[in-house]
Structure formats: structure tokens, C-alpha cells
Design an enzyme around this catalytic site. Structure first.
Site, short mmCIF file in Angstrom:
data_model
loop_
_atom_site.label_atom_id
_atom_site.label_comp_id
_atom_site.label_asym_id
_atom_site.label_seq_id
_atom_site.Cartn_x
_atom_site.Cartn_y
_atom_site.Cartn_z
CD GLU A 35 -3.39 0.63 1.83
OE1 GLU A 35 -4.39 1.33 1.64
OE2 GLU A 35 -3.30 -0.19 2.77
CG ASP A 153 -3.26 -6.00 4.02
OD1 ASP A 153 -4.00 -6.93 4.39
OD2 ASP A 153 -3.63 -4.82 3.97
CG ASN A 155 -7.17 -6.51 2.82
OD1 ASN A 155 -7.51 -5.93 3.85
ND2 ASN A 155 -6.56 -5.90 1.83
CG HIS A 253 -1.79 -2.72 8.12
ND1 HIS A 253 -2.25 -3.98 7.83
CD2 HIS A 253 -2.58 -1.88 7.41
CE1 HIS A 253 -3.27 -3.91 6.99
NE2 HIS A 253 -3.50 -2.64 6.72
#
Length: 261
Positions: A35, A153, A155, A253
Site C-alpha cells: 500500500e 496484507d 486482507n 498496520h
């Protein structure tokens, strides 16, 4: 071998919050980030090639999303890889900047960022479409006869132990039965190992890696474990310890560090 995975929720924001100063002190061999929320022209020399504590620059490799301020992944490595693979070869997925693989001899380290489906049905459909195409890629990696560590990540919280309010999230993206079953297929059918969970099978709240920005989730530790290092069995068996760093906040995070023998 020390490997770190960190969703930065914006590399520019994480930089101002001290991420690279922290990273320099970690003595990591590879750092996988997700990200980025940046394009190539936004990246500063520090972001492209940060240094370790001795002042030696890491090698940085990235895939940026075409959409500004969105997604993007990267791998920083102390040693230059033998090969770098950018993207999965699917146009729609690669346009979102979700996959970088660094190859070191018979070891691959991957930074991956699975889509979030929380913003609506169209994004959940995109997430399922990603998962459908990533599953055979994972199978190919598992069967290639090499050691692979996939950081990122994902998710998805796998089991009830992996999030605080599991009962309230059974119908929400990130804890849907189909998503959890997909992760189970990786572990049970393809043989991948959830490294943190192997090391700490009973870890609950201490294992969370993400907290919503709503409702004092961080203060109350109402979190989710959605950041993983998932590895082939051989290298997973060498994992000695793992840590989730919460003393500073670089994003929503927390970085996940694993030490392998």
C-alpha cells in the site's frame, strides 16, 4: 535471515512517521512493503533506496498502481536479487500494483497486497477474482521445488482467534466463509505454512496486525491479524521467532518481523 512485512498505508505518510529510521535499526535482510499509495515520480531517494544502520543502501523494487494514491507494493533487499518479477501477468491485477517477487538462488521472497472488499460489492467481486487467479499461481510456486516466503496484507483473517469481534464480522469482507476457506486451501491442500501461527498457535490479541481507525480500535486492541508471512514448509520450519512491532505507529498496520535460521 530476518524478513519484515509492513503495510505502510502510504509510503509518504509512513516516512514522516519514522518508518525508515525504524527500518534502518532492524538489521533486516528483506523488507516487503504494501500500500505505497504513490507513483514512481512521488518516490524520494530515501524511499527508493533506504540505508541500514551502517549506511549501506538497500536495493528497492516496486510495482505502482496506475490509479494515483492507491495500492502499490515493494521489496527492499540487502543483497541484490538474481531476478525480480514484477506483476502476475493479469492486466487488471497488475494495473493495481499488487505483486513483486525477488529471487535469491533457490529462495523467492514476495510482497503481495490482496484487494480489500470492504468498500462495496464491486470490490468484493474484484477480490474474489484476484483470489481465483492467485490460487493456481500459489500452487505453481509451491510445486516449483524452491523455497518461497510470501509476505503481505492478505486482507483475510483466517480463524476466530485472528480477530477480536469475529461474531460480528461473519458477513463482512475479510472474514467471509469463502475467504477463510480459500486460505485453508492454501494451507491444507497446497501445503503452505502460516509462519506466525506455527510459532505461536495460541496467540490471540497479541497477534493482531491491523486496527480500524474507527471507534478507538487501537486503544482497545480491537484488531485483526491480516498480515502474514506464508511460506513453503522447508523454510517455514526454520522460523525461530516472530514479532509484531507496536511501540510506534507508522500506519494502521503493524510491521511483522520473522527470523529464519
Amino acid at each position: 535471515m530476518r524478513i519484515i512485512s509492513a503495510n505502510l498505508n502510504g509510503i509518504r505518510s509512513a516516512t514522516t512517521k519514522g518508518f525508515f529510521e525504524w527500518m534502518a535499526a532492524q538489521d533486516a535482510d528483506v523488507v516487503c512493503v504494501q500500500e505505497l499509495k504513490a507513483q514512481a515520480e512521488d518516490m524520494t531517494p530515501l524511499m527508493l533506496a533506504p540505508s541500514d544502520a551502517a549506511g549501506v543502501a538497500y536495493n528497492g523494487y516496486f510495482q505502482y498502481a496506475e490509479k494515483k494514491g492507491y495500492s502499490g507494493v515493494g521489496v527492499y533487499s540487502r543483497k541484490a536479487p538474481d531476478q525480480v518479477i514484477i506483476g502476475l501477468g493479469h492486466e487488471d491485477i497488475d494495473a493495481e500494483g499488487r505483486y513483486v517477487e525477488a529471487v535469491f538462488g533457490d529462495l523467492s521472497v514476495v510482497s503481495v497486497y490482496l484487494p480489500s472488499g470492504s468498500s462495496g460489492e464491486h470490490r468484493q467481486a474484484a477480490k474474489f477474482a484476484f483470489m481465483d487467479r492467485f490460487l493456481p499461481h500459489m500452487a505453481a510456486l509451491a510445486q516449483a521445488g524452491r523455497q518461497v516466503i510470501i509476505c503481505g496484507d492478505w486482507n483475510i483473517a483466517h480463524k476466530e482467534i485472528d480477530l477480536k469481534n469475529w461474531k460480528g464480522n461473519l458477513k463482512n469482507s475479510g472474514f467471509l466463509p469463502e475467504e477463510r476457506a480459500w486460505l485453508s486451501r492454501l494451507f491444507d491442500e497446497q501445503g503452505w505454512v502460516d509462519v506466525y501461527r506455527r510459532l505461536y498457535p495460541e496467540a490471540g490479541e497479541e497477534g493482531y496486525t491491523w486496527w480500524s481507525n474507527r471507534g478507538q480500535a487501537w486503544a482497545k486492541n480491537v484488531g485483526w491479524r491480516i498480515d502474514y508471512q506464508i511460506a513453503t514448509p522447508g523454510v517455514a520450519a526454520t522460523a525461530q521467532r516472530a514479532a509484531i512491532y507496536k511501540d510506534q505507529r507508522f500506519s494502521d498496520h503493524a510491521p511483522l518481523t520473522v527470523d529464519y535460521a
